[in-house]
Design an enzyme around this catalytic site. Structure first.
Site, mmCIF file in Angstrom:
data_model
loop_
_atom_site.group_PDB
_atom_site.id
_atom_site.type_symbol
_atom_site.label_atom_id
_atom_site.label_comp_id
_atom_site.label_asym_id
_atom_site.label_seq_id
_atom_site.Cartn_x
_atom_site.Cartn_y
_atom_site.Cartn_z
ATOM 1 N N GLU A 163 -13.370 3.127 -23.269
ATOM 2 C CA GLU A 163 -14.725 3.028 -23.299
ATOM 3 C C GLU A 163 -15.580 3.656 -22.188
ATOM 4 O OE1 GLU A 163 -15.529 -1.191 -20.865
ATOM 5 O OE2 GLU A 163 -14.819 -1.512 -22.715
ATOM 6 N N GLU A 172 -18.283 -5.568 -44.534
ATOM 7 C CA GLU A 172 -18.652 -6.416 -45.285
ATOM 8 C C GLU A 172 -19.947 -6.187 -46.078
ATOM 9 O OE1 GLU A 172 -17.344 -9.158 -46.105
ATOM 10 O OE2 GLU A 172 -15.933 -9.373 -44.704
#
Length: 316
Positions: A125, A94
Site C-alpha cells: 500500500e 457479489e
C-alpha cells in the site's frame, strides 16, 4: 511470527488520525470478563450504522453519479489495500450473481492482487504509483468511476489511484473513516464514515471495516436499483446459477406474476434463465423474442415495459 525489516522506514506520525486514537471505553479491554467484552463490542458496533446514516447525502450523490456513468457504458472500480481492498473485492464479486451484471462492470482492485486476499500484503500500500498502474492495467478510462477506500485516509496506493482518476476526468470518490481535514484526498465526492477510535486501537478491520462494508452494500445495491435490476424489492435480474437461486427465481415468478412452479420452470427455460424476461412474458403474454425487444426499448426497465402493455405485477 512477523518478520521485521530493519530497512523499512516508518511513516510520518499518524497518531492524530481518528482511526489511530485510543478509545477510552476499552482502556481495560484485557481485564474484562467475556460477557462484558462482548457487550462492549456490541455497543460500539452501533457506530458504523450511525456513520453511514450521517453521510446519506454524499452517498446519494455517489449513487446517482455512478449510475449515470454505468448507464453510459462506464465501469465501477473499488481500489484499496488490506481490509479496505478486500471489502471492495467482496462487494464487486457479489454483483454478478445478485444482479446478473457483467463481471467487468464492477471490479475490486486490491494492492498485491489475488494473493493478498488470503495473505496480508500491507507493505504494497506504500507504493503510490501502483494504484495508478493497477487501474491502467485494467483500461481505466474517463467514462469510469473509482471508489478509493482507505480507512485512515493516508494510503499512498489509494491516493495514487484517486489522483489518476481525477487527472483523466473519471469520477473519483473517496471513502475514508477520518475527517477530511485530517487526511484530504483528491476526489469529486468525499465520503467520511466517522466511526471513532477502535476498541482495539488502530484495528480498522473492526468498526471502520464494518462501516465500509455497509456503505459499499448501499452504494452498489442502490446503483443497481437505478439501473433497473430490481422490481419492488425483488432481484429480478438474479442469475439462476445454482439450485437455491433457481428456487428464488421461481418464487419471484409465483409471488409477482402468480406463476406456479412447473409453469415457472418452463418460462425460465424459454427465457434463458432471465427472471425479468419470464415476468414480462407471463404478465404481457409475449414470446421471448418480443419480450427481449420490448425490454431493450425501455432500457431494461421492467416497470415501464409492463406499463406499456397495461400489465402489472404484484408488489409482494
Amino acid at each position: 511470527m512477523a518478520v521485521f525489516d530493519p530497512d523499512l522506514q516508518p511513516s510520518s506520525d499518524r497518531g492524530h488520525l481518528l482511526t489511530e486514537q485510543s478509545n477510552q471505553r476499552s482502556s481495560h479491554l484485557d481485564q474484562l470478563d467475556t460477557l462484558a467484552l462482548l457487550e462492549l463490542f456490541a455497543d460500539e458496533d452501533r457506530r458504523p450504522q450511525e456513520a453511514v446514516a450521517a453521510v446519506a447525502p454524499a452517498l446519494a450523490q455517489a449513487v446517482d453519479a455512478v449510475a449515470n456513468r454505468l448507464r453510459a457504458g462506464g465501469r465501477l472500480f473499488y481500489l484499496g489495500a488490506g481490509t479496505s481492498g478486500r471489502l471492495g473485492v467482496l462487494d464487486a464479486a457479489e454483483c454478478p450473481p445478485t444482479f446478473c451484471s457483467d463481471p467487468q462492470q464492477v471490479q475490486g482492485v486490491l494492492a498485491g492482487g489475488s494473493a493478498a486476499l488470503l495473505r496480508s500484503s500491507e507493505g504494497l500500500e506504500d507504493i503510490e504509483a501502483a494504484g495508478r498502474a493497477d487501474l491502467e492495467e485494467r483500461g481505466f478510462s474517463t467514462k469510469d468511476c473509482l471508489v478509493g477506500i482507505a480507512a485512515g485516509g493516508t494510503t499512498p496506493y489509494v491516493r495514487g489511484g484517486l489522483a489518476f482518476a481525477k487527472s483523466i476526468g473519471a469520477l473519483a470518490i473517496a471513502l475514508a473513516c477520518v475527517p477530511t481535514e485530517q487526511a484530504p484526498l483528491p476526489c469529486d465526492i468525499d465520503i467520511r464514515l466517522l466511526t471513532g477510535p477502535e476498541l482495539l486501537t488502530g484495528s480498522t478491520r473492526m468498526k471502520a471495516g464494518t462501516a465500509t462494508k455497509l456503505a459499499l452494500n448501499t452504494l452498489s445495491t442502490a446503483v443497481m436499483v437505478k439501473l433497473g435490476k430490481v422490481y419492488g424489492n425483488r432481484m429480478v435480474d438474479v442469475a439462476a446459477s445454482n439450485s437455491k437461486l433457481v428456487d428464488r427465481s421461481l418464487r419471484i415468478l409465483r409471488d409477482l406474476a402468480g406463476v406456479e412452479r412447473e409453469r415457472g420452470l418452463t418460462l425460465l427455460e424459454e427465457a434463458g434463465g432471465s427472471v425479468k424476461l419470464a415476468l414480462l412474458m407471463a404478465a404481457a403474454g409475449l414470446s421471448v423474442d418480443q419480450a427481449k425487444a420490448h425490454l431493450q426499448q425501455y432500457d431494461q426497465q421492467l416497470r415501464p415495459a409492463l406499463a406499456a402493455y397495461g400489465a402489472q405485477l404484484a408488489e409482494a
